[in-house]
Design an enzyme around this catalytic site. Structure first.
Site, short mmCIF file in Angstrom:
data_model
loop_
_atom_site.label_atom_id
_atom_site.label_comp_id
_atom_site.label_asym_id
_atom_site.label_seq_id
_atom_site.Cartn_x
_atom_site.Cartn_y
_atom_site.Cartn_z
N ASP A 195 0.83 -1.10 0.13
CA ASP A 195 -0.02 0.19 -0.10
C ASP A 195 1.01 1.29 0.07
O ASP A 195 1.92 1.17 0.40
CB ASP A 195 -0.85 -0.21 1.14
CG ASP A 195 -1.70 1.22 1.46
OD1 ASP A 195 -2.33 1.74 0.42
OD2 ASP A 195 -1.80 1.73 2.50
N ASP A 242 0.12 5.12 0.72
CA ASP A 242 0.26 6.06 1.92
C ASP A 242 0.04 5.18 3.41
O ASP A 242 -0.91 4.45 3.51
CB ASP A 242 -1.20 6.99 1.94
CG ASP A 242 -0.95 7.46 0.65
OD1 ASP A 242 -0.08 8.25 0.26
OD2 ASP A 242 -2.19 7.95 -0.18
#
Ligand SMILES: [Zn+2]
Length: 189
Positions: free
Chosen positions: A23, A25
């Site tokens: 992922d 952020d």
């Protein structure tokens, strides 16, 4: 006979890519909420050294990111690409090749198949690159990353505390770590 064996190996080879899905952020960079400016992008400590180790273990690295700020009108797809190209350049300068980046521009109400916890982006990556999900990992900072991974056939999941607040007790993650930096001690082959 030998050339036949080699041909089979070459045919099987692309189907056996093992990958670390990241992922963005909260895993690669500090979570600031709808990040869309390069000046707000701060790498989390240890990201580069972790990725260098993944690479040395022959993992590919693929980024999978929900970017609903696009659907919400907070920033444009071209803003996303600017930040993304800059990020890829920073990785490259450290000797790290990110195989691909998948992002979902939709919002929660758009009913798409790609927004995590849906596994759509992971399936896209699998199909495009011939990734072996059973030998792959997901590192995310929310439960939605874990759910998407499991739905796509990835059992090895790591939830990190470097992004959103996590609910460790109710998490389906296989491991819970402070940040991607610590993943180096978990992922060894
Ligand atoms: Zn989507």
């Amino acid at each position: 006979m030998l050339s036949l064996v080699f041909k089979s190996i070459i045919r099987i080879w692309p189907m056996s890519l093992k990958t670390i899905f990241l992922d963005r952020d909260g895993v690669i960079n500090h979570e600031v909420g709808y990040l869309h400016k390069i000046e707000d992008f701060q790498f989390i400590n240890g990201v580069f050294e972790a990725c260098l180790q993944f690479q040395s273990l022959n993992f590919q690295i693929v980024v999978i990111s929900n970017q609903s700020g696009i659907s919400r009108g907070y920033y444009s797809e071209s803003d996303f690409h600017k930040v993304n190209n800059w990020m890829l350049d920073q990785f490259k300068r450290q000797g790290i090749n990110i195989l691909d980046v998948f992002f979902c521009p939709h919002g929660p109400k758009d009913g798409c198949d790609c927004r995590k916890p849906k596994p759509g982006m992971l399936f896209q990556a699998k199909q495009k690159h011939g990734i072996d999900m059973s030998r792959s990992w997901m590192i995310g900072d929310t439960e939605t990353d874990m759910i998407a991974a499991n739905a796509a056939g990835i059992n090895d999941t790591i939830l990190v505390r470097s992004g959103h607040d996590i609910d460790a007790k109710n998490s389906s993650a296989k491991y819970i770590l402070n940040s991607i930096k610590e993943a180096q001690s978990i992922i060894s082959h």
